[in-house]
Design a protein around this motif. Structure first.
Motif, PDB file in Angstrom:
ATOM      1  N   PRO A 242       0.800  -1.237   0.000  1.00  0.00           N
ATOM      2  CA  PRO A 242       0.000   0.000   0.000  1.00  0.00           C
ATOM      3  C   PRO A 242       0.831   1.285   0.000  1.00  0.00           C
ATOM      4  N   LYS A 243       2.142   1.161   0.207  1.00  0.00           N
ATOM      5  CA  LYS A 243       3.003   2.358   0.101  1.00  0.00           C
ATOM      6  C   LYS A 243       3.099   2.794  -1.360  1.00  0.00           C
ATOM      7  N   THR A 244       3.005   1.829  -2.253  1.00  0.00           N
ATOM      8  CA  THR A 244       3.288   2.055  -3.676  1.00  0.00           C
ATOM      9  C   THR A 244       2.002   2.190  -4.480  1.00  0.00           C
ATOM     10  N   SER A 245       1.921   3.265  -5.282  1.00  0.00           N
ATOM     11  CA  SER A 245       0.750   3.454  -6.146  1.00  0.00           C
ATOM     12  C   SER A 245       0.865   2.597  -7.398  1.00  0.00           C
ATOM     13  N   MET A 246      -0.289   2.135  -7.870  1.00  0.00           N
ATOM     14  CA  MET A 246      -0.297   1.332  -9.099  1.00  0.00           C
ATOM     15  C   MET A 246       0.315   2.113 -10.268  1.00  0.00           C
ATOM     16  N   LEU A 247       0.070   3.442 -10.287  1.00  0.00           N
ATOM     17  CA  LEU A 247       0.575   4.243 -11.410  1.00  0.00           C
ATOM     18  C   LEU A 247       2.104   4.176 -11.510  1.00  0.00           C
ATOM     19  N   ALA A 248       2.771   3.994 -10.363  1.00  0.00           N
ATOM     20  CA  ALA A 248       4.237   3.911 -10.404  1.00  0.00           C
ATOM     21  C   ALA A 248       4.662   2.673 -11.199  1.00  0.00           C
ATOM     22  N   ALA A 249       3.982   1.548 -10.939  1.00  0.00           N
ATOM     23  CA  ALA A 249       4.282   0.329 -11.703  1.00  0.00           C
ATOM     24  C   ALA A 249       3.936   0.548 -13.183  1.00  0.00           C
ATOM     25  N   LEU A 250       2.829   1.237 -13.426  1.00  0.00           N
ATOM     26  CA  LEU A 250       2.419   1.453 -14.820  1.00  0.00           C
ATOM     27  C   LEU A 250       3.398   2.366 -15.560  1.00  0.00           C
ATOM     28  N   SER A 251       4.053   3.266 -14.803  1.00  0.00           N
ATOM     29  CA  SER A 251       5.049   4.127 -15.464  1.00  0.00           C
ATOM     30  C   SER A 251       6.254   3.299 -15.919  1.00  0.00           C
ATOM     31  N   VAL A 252       6.523   2.206 -15.203  1.00  0.00           N
ATOM     32  CA  VAL A 252       7.610   1.303 -15.627  1.00  0.00           C
ATOM     33  C   VAL A 252       7.165   0.524 -16.868  1.00  0.00           C
ATOM     34  N   VAL A 253       5.899   0.102 -16.871  1.00  0.00           N
ATOM     35  CA  VAL A 253       5.378  -0.617 -18.043  1.00  0.00           C
ATOM     36  C   VAL A 253       5.438   0.305 -19.274  1.00  0.00           C
ATOM     37  N   ARG A 254       5.129   1.574 -19.051  1.00  0.00           N
ATOM     38  CA  ARG A 254       5.187   2.539 -20.167  1.00  0.00           C
ATOM     39  C   ARG A 254       6.615   2.629 -20.717  1.00  0.00           C
ATOM     40  N   ALA A 255       7.593   2.664 -19.791  1.00  0.00           N
ATOM     41  CA  ALA A 255       8.999   2.725 -20.238  1.00  0.00           C
ATOM     42  C   ALA A 255       9.336   1.483 -21.057  1.00  0.00           C
ATOM     43  N   CYS A 256       8.778   0.343 -20.656  1.00  0.00           N
ATOM     44  CA  CYS A 256       9.006  -0.897 -21.409  1.00  0.00           C
ATOM     45  C   CYS A 256       8.425  -0.766 -22.814  1.00  0.00           C
ATOM     46  N   ARG A 257       7.232  -0.224 -22.901  1.00  0.00           N
ATOM     47  CA  ARG A 257       6.604  -0.074 -24.221  1.00  0.00           C
ATOM     48  C   ARG A 257       7.398   0.910 -25.082  1.00  0.00           C
ATOM     49  N   GLN A 258       7.907   1.975 -24.453  1.00  0.00           N
ATOM     50  CA  GLN A 258       8.667   2.968 -25.223  1.00  0.00           C
ATOM     51  C   GLN A 258       9.944   2.366 -25.808  1.00  0.00           C
ATOM     52  N   ALA A 259      10.477   1.335 -25.098  1.00  0.00           N
ATOM     53  CA  ALA A 259      11.701   0.696 -25.596  1.00  0.00           C
ATOM     54  C   ALA A 259      11.420  -0.101 -26.865  1.00  0.00           C
TER      55      ALA A 259
END
Ligand SMILES: NC(=O)C1=CN([C@@H]2O[C@H](COP(=O)(O)OP(=O)(O)OC[C@H]3O[C@@H](n4cnc5c(N)ncnc54)[C@H](OP(=O)(O)O)[C@@H]3O)[C@@H](O)[C@H]2O)C=CC1
Ligand SMILES: O=C([O-])CC(=O)C(=O)O
Length: 265
Positions: A242-259
């Motif tokens: 619960p410390k971590t927002s889902m959007l933070a994980a999704l921002s990593v997924v976005r970086a993966c897609r950008q690659a």
């Protein structure tokens, strides 16, 4: 299109979410975890993923490396990734409040022709803030509000009795640099905003615990020559942390897609 290969540093709540949501065309090939987690992580991931405790043990070249290991993980492995000329997308941005570490990572990237991507993580608007900086910023304030359980195990426990709260309570006010150091699992966003905006010392931070909160709320207020903006983001916390927002994980997924994608949005 040939499949690209990803290395994830850390395999906690965020990394597992990222793994689950990896875009087609990118496969998880390496995971870097602390030595004590190697055996259990191997068992969990099976033969298709190489589980290491040092980046140097990777014999091939990942197309992308993402850090989901927290500030100690970035401090331990960041230089090894960047000095090999790899691209490292990071979320433990609060580690960069340590000027010494920031300098070493920059130098490693320059030496090895690596690239460090500071992800937007749990917030939004970093593109606009960084653009606004080009015209000059006068002030940037960041406020975070989370449920008491999201602050458990953090420095907040020294400042307030989280179990006794009956209303929203501000328990910390200070600078982004100090907040990022004092709350390494909770206030990386403060450092991200500082890096995009007016720096670790000039960015003002206020942290709140609210027993009525069901979301992780982030508010940014920036003023400068460009004008003014206010952003409020009410992010759902990850069930597994619960410390971590889902959007933070999704921002990593976005970086993966950008690659993978020749067009960056
Ligand atoms: N920028 C942003 O918006 C946000 C950033 N974050 C950052 O992301 C981090 C990860 O979040 P989350 O996955 O939810 O946290 P977790 O605690 O669930 O996972 C972190 C994992 O990394 C492991 N780890 C610790 N040190 C190392 C190391 N040296 N090398 C490899 N792995 C290591 C941890 O092991 P162990 O448990 O043994 O320590 C744990 O398994 C947070 O700590 C925070 O710093 C989080 C949310 C938002
Ligand atoms: O995920 C969030 O809401 C923010 C967070 O933990 C951090 O900034 O470290």
């Amino acid at each position: 299109m040939t499949t690209k290969r990803l290395m994830i540093i850390g395999y906690g709540a965020m990394a597992r979410e990222v793994h689950r949501l990896l875009p087609a065309g990118l496969e998880l090939a390496w995971v870097v975890v602390p030595e004590a987690q190697v055996a259990a992580t191997r068992e969990l991931l099976g033969d298709g993923v190489e589980v290491l405790c040092r980046v140097a043990d990777c014999q091939a070249r990942p197309d992308l490396v993402v850090e989901c290991a927290g500030q100690p993980g970035l401090a331990e492995h960041g230089e090894a990734v960047l000095s090999r000329g790899l691209t490292l997308a990071i979320v433990a941005t609060g580690a960069l409040a340590d000027e010494g570490l920031y300098g070493r990572l920059r130098q490693a990237a320059e030496r090895g022709d690596g690239r460090m991507l500071v992800l937007s993580g749990a917030v939004a608007g970093m593109d606009g803030l960084a653009a606004a900086r080009e015209g000059g910023l006068d002030s940037v304030t960041y406020e975070a509000c989370k449920a008491p359980k999201s602050w458990k195990g953090s420095h907040a426990e020294q400042l307030v009795d989280l179990d006794a709260l009956t209303e929203a309570t501000v328990f910390y006010e200070g600078t982004a640099g100090e907040a990022a150091r004092l709350f390494p699992a909770n206030a990386n966003v403060a450092a991200t905003i500082a890096l995009a905006g007016i720096g670790m010392q000039a960015t003002t931070v206020r942290l709140t615990a609210d027993p009525a909160a069901t979301r992780n709320t982030h508010r940014i207020h920036a003023q400068g020559r460009f004008g003014e903006f206010r952003i409020e983001l009410n992010g759902r916390p990850l069930e597994s942390n619960p410390k971590t927002s889902m959007l933070a994980a999704l921002s990593v997924v976005r970086a993966c897609r950008q690659a993978l994608d020749p067009v960056t949005v």
